[in-house]
Design a protein around this motif. Structure first.
Motif, PDB file in Angstrom:
ATOM      1  N   LYS A  20      57.902 131.627-103.960  1.00  0.00           N
ATOM      2  CA  LYS A  20      59.176 132.238-103.590  1.00  0.00           C
ATOM      3  C   LYS A  20      59.537 131.892-102.150  1.00  0.00           C
ATOM      4  N   ILE A  21      58.524 131.988-101.292  1.00  0.00           N
ATOM      5  CA  ILE A  21      58.746 131.689 -99.874  1.00  0.00           C
ATOM      6  C   ILE A  21      59.194 130.242 -99.715  1.00  0.00           C
ATOM      7  N   VAL A  22      58.444 129.348-100.347  1.00  0.00           N
ATOM      8  CA  VAL A  22      58.761 127.924-100.231  1.00  0.00           C
ATOM      9  C   VAL A  22      60.151 127.636-100.796  1.00  0.00           C
ATOM     10  N   ARG A  23      60.480 128.298-101.910  1.00  0.00           N
ATOM     11  CA  ARG A  23      61.774 128.043-102.531  1.00  0.00           C
ATOM     12  C   ARG A  23      62.914 128.441-101.594  1.00  0.00           C
ATOM     13  N   SER A  24      62.738 129.553-100.906  1.00  0.00           N
ATOM     14  CA  SER A  24      63.787 129.983 -99.980  1.00  0.00           C
ATOM     15  C   SER A  24      63.971 128.978 -98.850  1.00  0.00           C
ATOM     16  N   ILE A  25      62.846 128.469 -98.340  1.00  0.00           N
ATOM     17  CA  ILE A  25      62.942 127.486 -97.256  1.00  0.00           C
ATOM     18  C   ILE A  25      63.681 126.244 -97.751  1.00  0.00           C
ATOM     19  N   TYR A  26      63.343 125.800 -98.943  1.00  0.00           N
ATOM     20  CA  TYR A  26      63.988 124.606 -99.498  1.00  0.00           C
ATOM     21  C   TYR A  26      65.489 124.807 -99.671  1.00  0.00           C
ATOM     22  N   GLN A  62      67.385 126.853 -98.154  1.00  0.00           N
ATOM     23  CA  GLN A  62      68.031 126.936 -96.840  1.00  0.00           C
ATOM     24  C   GLN A  62      68.248 125.525 -96.259  1.00  0.00           C
ATOM     25  N   ALA A  63      67.221 124.689 -96.384  1.00  0.00           N
ATOM     26  CA  ALA A  63      67.320 123.321 -95.868  1.00  0.00           C
ATOM     27  C   ALA A  63      68.429 122.568 -96.592  1.00  0.00           C
TER      28      ALA A  63
END
Lengths: 249, 451
Positions: free
Chosen positions: B18-24, B26-27
């Motif tokens: 979930k954390i990684v998905r949010s960062i992606y 956002q990018a």
């Protein structure tokens, strides 16, 4: 790192592999080190220094990584340096032709430290591929300074040095626009942050640490705990471990 | 936050994802605002990648490029080698002259001029030209961004053998120096796969063995001055590289099924953009960083080794020299694997550095042979033939050189990297065993079917 205050500023150089990070490093420091064209070649940290307006800056070349959610030794080295080494500024070198992938790292570093400069390198290749990068919009969206460069010909490097020096000496303040997670995740972050604040006090970038507690990075928690126990927070020991154990299961 | 609550979230999707998905996302959003992709950008590199990494063309192109580089090296190295050798051996005569003039004893001339200096001269004249040609060419390919494509091509094969695709990169580093190759294994994260890569790195020939292969293939397979000899020699050396790769794969496979069991881990290999190499800096870097570095090391070892070997061929125990004693002792075993006692002795004495194996051999042969000027490859070939070499001997020597135990520096590096006596011993024993078995099979089957 045994550095004396005021002697020089420490600047970390981070970035994905193959963004010309080593070229930027060489161009800034004038130090010639071999730059092989493959991922993961920087195993030991290379150091060099440059002088700008009479002040000395020590540049540390971190291993090229795609993220800091440590899955590999290199990511761990880079992350530990930015987090524990507490550099005066961190330059993230990015590839203008694939900014999307590179931005992941920028966002992750911004969570650790607000003193980040984004260096969009390989602008010549972006031009060739007709990719237009609007650095003003980028800087505004990220909340950090953005410099576009062509490291191999030296374009933009003076501006980069200028911004590094302003950031390292505290003349430039940034307000990074951090990633907003899903509401449930944000709620969790807040909870853990509160717990952490009680255990280790104010410094040490709690939001980022909370995230690592949440994704179960037990190795990092152990490292932080070692640091904490070195200070006068004896009661904090074990509590962090409890936290991480609870959240990792 | 309670434990239950957290667990129920993780039931849907791991928190880390979930954390990684949010960062992606956002990018992605940020790029959407700040970057514009216009029509008409050139994508020749993608097309080139399709060819260079295609299942059909990938391997032939790889072999062809390797062949071309080796061919340029082999055909280009001969002439400067001879010029250097002529120069050094003329100087040797003068040195001997001075020694005589000063009235120094004969052993002084033997130890320092015939021993130390001559070994040094040989190492420089035979090693410098191929290195000065091969390294810049190799660095050029590296700079262009071709090596990651090689890793991409080989990834499937390595994975099939239970090891890591990045092993292809550490293998390429081994071409320069196996010690450097072993250090570069740090780029492999899984300890299991890293050990496999370390243990098999020795099967790519380093520049210490490279000149040996080139010289022997030119003399015995190329037929020296005959037309097309260089092409034939190139084929032999390419064959040697292939043999090394096949052995690497086989040994990796066996290791991953026995001592180092496990499944290969996956990794992302980014294909970096092709870049126009800056020829000037490639030249400077490859000559300064690699050639001079390697040469210095060779010289530092060759000087004392030359003196020691001179002593060994000049000190008599009973009615024979020390070296002959050793060689005679090894002879029965050496003959089985297609070598002779002196060759095996040279490999053993060459343990500090592979560079000095051939000089040792030459000096050993010369101790009971006709003393001639050994500047040219021609003379070297004659000396070897005089001592009973056939192309089988040459082939077995090349194979043994390719596959035998790593040199002292590499072994020391392995000990430092693995921090284990057990793995270091294995790193010595395993290649030696492989070399003996391969040479035995090759020698015996040639004996059975051709002679």
């Amino acid at each position: 790192m045994g550095r004396e205050a005021g002697d020089y500023h420490v600047i970390a150089l981070a970035g994905n592999p193959n963004t010309g990070k080593s070229t930027v490093f060489n161009a800034l420091t004038g130090l010639k080190q071999h730059t092989g064209n493959w991922p993961g070649k920087t195993v030991l940290l290379a150091e060099g220094s440059f002088i700008h307006h009479g002040a000395r800056y020590k540049l540390v070349d971190l291993p090229g990584t795609y993220s800091l959610i440590a899955n590999s030794g290199e990511e761990e080295v880079a992350r530990d340096f930015i987090y524990f080494g507490n550099p005066d500024a961190t330059v993230v070198v990015t590839d203008a032709t694939c900014l999307e992938r590179n931005l992941n790292l920028v966002y992750q570093i911004m969570e650790i430290t607000p003193r980040v400069v984004m260096c969009v390198n390989l602008m010549d290749e972006a031009r060739r591929k007709r990719i237009k990068v609007n650095k003003k919009v980028l800087a505004k969206r990220l909340g950090i300074p953005v410099v576009t460069t062509i490291a191999k010909s030296g374009e933009g490097l003076y501006e980069l040095k200028e911004i590094i020096s302003r950031m390292a000496t505290g003349r430039m303040k940034t307000q990074p626009c951090l990633v907003k997670y899903e509401p449930e995740v944000e709620a969790m972050i807040e909870c853990v942050t509160d717990d952490l604040r009680k255990v280790i006090g104010k410094d040490y970038c709690l939001r980022w640490l909370a995230l690592r507690v949440l994704d179960g990075d037990s190795e990092l928690i152990k490292r932080v705990e070692e640091r904490v126990s070195g200070r006068n927070c004896k009661h904090g020991q074990g509590r962090l471990k409890q936290l991480s154990r609870r959240d990792a299961t | 936050m309670d434990k239950e609550g957290l667990n129920s979230y993780q039931g849907e999707m791991p928190l880390k994802d979930k954390i990684v998905r949010s960062i992606y996302s956002q990018a992605e959003e940020t790029v959407g605002f700040a970057v514009r992709f216009e029509e008409g950008g050139s994508d020749w590199d993608r097309k080139l990648d399709d060819i260079l990494t295609s299942p059909v063309w990938g391997f032939p192109i790889m072999l062809l490029l390797l062949g071309i580089i080796l061919w340029i090296t082999i055909s280009g190295a001969n002439v400067p080698s001879d010029i250097l050798a002529d120069f050094f051996f003329e100087l040797e005569g003068k040195l001997t002259g001075y020694v005589m003039l000063l009235g120094l004893p004969a052993w002084f001339n033997g130890l320092f001029v015939v021993g130390a200096y001559r070994t040094l001269a040989w190492v420089v004249s035979v090693m410098l030209p191929p290195m000065a040609i091969f390294f810049p060419l190799f660095t050029l390919l590296e700079d262009l961004g071709y090596l990651p494509r090689v890793a991409f091509n080989l990834d499937r094969v390595f994975k099939a053998c239970g090891s890591h695709g990045k092993q292809a990169l550490t293998m390429c580093m081994g071409f320069g120096c196996n010690a450097a190759g072993v250090i570069s294994c740090r780029i492999i994260d899984s300890p299991r796969e890293r050990l496999i890569a370390i243990l098999t790195n020795n099967f790519t020939f380093c520049n210490g063995r490279f000149p040996t292969l080139i010289a022997l293939s030119l003399i015995f397979m190329g037929g020296l001055s005959k037309t097309g000899g260089e092409v034939r020699a190139t084929f032999v050396v390419v064959g040697m590289v292939l043999t090394g790769i096949i052995v690497t794969l086989l040994v990796s496979y066996v290791l991953s099924k026995t001592l180092l069991k496990g499944t290969p881990s996956s990794f992302i290999l980014e294909l970096p953009p092709y870049r126009l190499p800056r020829v000037g800096s490639v030249l400077v870097r490859s000559i300064l960083d690699r050639t001079i570095f390697v040469l210095t090391r060779a010289v530092l070892i060759a000087l004392p080794a030359g003196a020691v070997i001179w002593l060994m061929v000049n000190i008599n125990v009973g009615d024979k020299t020390l070296l002959s004693q050793g060689a005679e002792f090894l002879q029965p075993f050496a003959a089985l694997i297609g070598l002779d006692g002196y060759i095996l002795m040279a490999f053993i004495l060459g343990f500090p550095a592979n560079e000095i194996v051939l000089p040792i051999l030459i000096m050993a042969y010369m101790s009971w042979g006709e003393m001639s000027d050994l500047g040219s490859m021609q003379a070297m070939g004659e000396l070897f033939i005089e001592h009973g070499w056939t192309w089988t001997t040459a082939l077995c020597t090349m194979l043994f050189s390719m596959l035998h135990f790593p040199c002292g520096t590499t072994l020391y590096t392995i000990a430092k990297e693995t921090k284990s006596v057990k793995w270091t011993v294995l790193a010595f024993a395993l290649p030696t065993f492989v070399a003996i078995v391969v040479c035995f099979i090759v020698n015996q089957s040639i004996g059975l079917f051709w002679r």
